[in-house]
Design an enzyme around this catalytic site. Structure first.
Site, PDB file in Angstrom:
ATOM      1  N   LYS A 139       0.864  -1.187   0.000  1.00  0.00           N
ATOM      2  CA  LYS A 139       0.000   0.000   0.000  1.00  0.00           C
ATOM      3  C   LYS A 139       0.894   1.228   0.000  1.00  0.00           C
ATOM      4  CE  LYS A 139      -3.785  -1.993   2.753  1.00  0.00           C
ATOM      5  NZ  LYS A 139      -4.552  -1.858   4.012  1.00  0.00           N
ATOM      6  N   HIS A 142       0.409   5.698   3.970  1.00  0.00           N
ATOM      7  CA  HIS A 142      -0.692   6.583   4.357  1.00  0.00           C
ATOM      8  C   HIS A 142      -0.209   7.598   5.384  1.00  0.00           C
ATOM      9  CE1 HIS A 142      -4.614   7.884   5.939  1.00  0.00           C
ATOM     10  NE2 HIS A 142      -5.099   7.462   4.781  1.00  0.00           N
ATOM     11  N   HIS A 145       0.213   6.992   9.211  1.00  0.00           N
ATOM     12  CA  HIS A 145       1.386   6.390   9.859  1.00  0.00           C
ATOM     13  C   HIS A 145       2.448   7.430  10.221  1.00  0.00           C
ATOM     14  CE1 HIS A 145       0.412   2.128   9.510  1.00  0.00           C
ATOM     15  NE2 HIS A 145      -0.112   2.404   8.340  1.00  0.00           N
TER      16      HIS A 145
END
Length: 579
Positions: A139, A142, A145
């Site tokens: 992924k 984001h 995090h």
């Protein structure tokens, strides 16, 4: 150094009250400064002395205060002693205060300033393992995090600064049923060409598509279960595809961490402990701790009365492990490999119960070192959006922060000509993001605001960087002045005294930060220092002053700059020289 003065005051108290000097060090604190308002330098709390049994706990505390203050006599170090409200105030000789505090900056010993204080003698130093950031693979990184990443980096920096051997670990989410779905989804929707061109974006799109189809497709759900089972059984085709996903992700993430100025010693992950997790299951079974529930899952009873009112599931009914099973295996493995003295996990507050259960299970298994494991939790950030308002990925946040900062710098009439304005803008923008995050208690979430975060005035990371750059400019304009002999008596103005008094608190601030692992203490100390320096720029000119005065003031500004830079680095901020 503050510890020099604490020791002198402690010696005076030890002689009067017939106790060891060390008994008084924790009760002595540097007094916070107030702009333009003279204050004492140190304060002794009588309440602390009573709690510690040095003074009787009964009787009128104010009377005790006044009697003790009357017994203590000023000398060449402490020029004034007075009774306050259940406390005694000590004022240090002004010239000696400047001499001792600024001495390290003339000897090239500034890197130790505040870090070699006697306050830290009681700290247990050793190996600290900090697990932080820990995004899921396959992924894009984001923005959610970001908090774990910068908080964990601060903790690692602080621990290392205070003499610990620190292991920085990134424990990637690289195992579990979601990779069954991603693997099955990629076999159906994936494209190797797209994976090479735009790796994480393509994996993200595949996962979203697979997740949507799995809602009404039993075939895809079964394919996902089959793929994950193949992973757990080490079937080569499934493992090869998964390894490709992992390698691509780590490469992309390292680029993000480089932009943030953060590094890791170890990239670990759940996948490292899949086999060890089965060993944990066998160990729990042999100890009689693992029970089988009515649903066929493997559980452990954590209820105090052993009535199964509080259970934790460690195995699915099909025998596959869960996240916490692998976390148990990971903790045991790390203790064996790194022999850590403490281990710190940095995640959001939603995982507090998970870590409570983890530590309980480890203790139940007979691992006494689990008592030295700690979870540092934090609240969530709301409103972190780019101009487009889409799902926020960290790369987009950093790009936007840099662009906004570059625009602000271009609009400012004070901006200097820079060799690499984009790099400076990024460093300043990242410091703004960090300071905005660190100003309040970690467990409190906050609402993100671009304008407030990036403004040059007020308590922001931009203000920290501007102050540091301005001090660097002052040093460059006055090269050679430092060769004169330092005369501390030239720093007699209240403005310079206030900065000196504030620097006295630096070791206490670091000590408090170490105790609760909250960066707010250091951030607020540095912001206050910047405000005091701004006043000193106006009131203590170097240019045009007599040589000894100019040199003394430059030593003061140099000390302030070096403490500011050192504190910024502990926070994870790279100080800029120009802006």
């Amino acid at each position: 150094m503050a510890c020099f003065f604490r020791r002198k005051i402690a010696a005076k108290l030890a002689e009067t009250l017939q106790h060891s000097e060390d008994a008084f060090i924790p009760a002595l604190t540097a007094v916070p400064v107030f702009k333009k308002q003279p204050t004492a330098d140190f304060k002794l709390s009588l309440g602390t002395l009573r709690i510690n049994g040095i003074l009787p706990s009964s009787g009128d505390i104010q009377l005790q205060t006044e009697n003790l203050a009357a017994q203590l006599k000023p000398d060449s170090v402490v020029e004034d002693i007075s009774a306050g409200d259940a406390s005694i105030n000590f004022k240090i000789n002004r010239s000696l205060l400047a001499e001792k505090l600024l001495e390290p900056f003339g000897k090239g010993e500034h890197y130790e300033f505040g870090l070699n204080s006697k306050l830290f003698d009681s700290l247990k130093r050793g190996t600290t393992l900090v697990e932080f950031s820990s995004p899921n693979i396959a992924k894009r990184f984001h923005a959610g995090h970001l908090r774990s990443t910068i908080i964990g980096n601060f903790i690692a920096n602080l621990k290392q600064s205070l003499g610990n051997n620190v292991i920085r670990m990134n424990y990637l989410g690289d195992w579990g049923m979601q990779f069954g779905l991603l693997g099955a989804g990629f076999n159906k929707f994936g494209c190797m060409e797209k994976l090479k061109r735009n790796s994480l974006q393509h994996l993200f799109e595949v996962y979203v598509q697979a997740n949507k189809e799995a809602e009404h497709s039993e075939d895809l759900k079964q394919a996902a279960k089959d793929f994950f089972r193949q992973l757990e059984q080490h079937e080569s085709q499934a493992v090869s595809l998964w390894q490709q996903f992992r390698d691509i992700t780590v490469k992309e993430y390292k680029h993000m961490y480089k932009r943030l100025g953060i590094h890791f010693d170890v990239y670990s992950g759940e996948s490292f402990h899949q086999d060890q997790a089965q060993e944990v299951v066998r160990e729990l079974q042999s100890q009689g701790l693992l029970k089988t529930s009515e649903k066929g899952t493997g559980v452990i009873d954590l209820s105090p009365n052993g009535d199964m009112s509080n259970i934790c599931t460690l195995l699915r009914s099909d025998g596959t492990t869960l996240y916490i099973t692998r976390d148990i295996a990971a903790a045991i493995s790390r203790k064996e490999e790194y022999c850590f003295d403490e281990m710190i996990y940095v995640t959001d507050t939603s995982q507090e119960n998970h870590f409570n259960q983890l530590f309980q299970i480890l203790l139940k298994m007979g691992n006494s070192w689990a008592g030295r494991c700690r979870h540092v939790s934090f609240g969530l950030v709301q409103g972190m959006r780019t101009r487009t308002g889409k799902v926020v990925f960290l790369e987009d946040v950093l790009d936007e922060a840099q662009a906004r900062m570059l625009h602000n710098m271009n609009q400012s009439p004070t901006t200097k000509e820079l060799e690499n304005p984009e790099d400076t803008a990024e460093k300043v923008a990242i410091s703004a993001l960090i300071v905005q995050d660190f100003k309040g208690p970690l467990q409190s979430g906050y609402k993100f605001d671009w304008a407030r975060t990036l403004q040059a005035q007020g308590d922001t990371g931009v203000f920290l960087q501007y102050t540091h750059a301005r001090l660097c400019s002052l040093m460059r304009r006055n090269e050679g002045v430092e060769t004169a002999t330092f005369n501390p008596s030239c720093l007699c103005e209240q403005t310079s005294r206030t900065i000196l008094q504030h620097l006295l608190r630096y070791d206490e601030v670091l000590y408090k930060s170490h105790q609760d692992l909250e960066p707010k203490h250091l951030v607020n100390f540095l912001l206050k220092l910047c405000h005091l320096v701004a006043a000193a720029h106006r009131e203590l000119p170097v240019k045009g002053s007599p040589p000894d005065v100019a040199q003394a003031r430059l030593r003061l500004f140099s000390g302030a700059r070096l403490v500011l830079a050192g504190g910024m680095r502990i926070l994870g901020i790279t100080p800029v020289q120009k802006m």
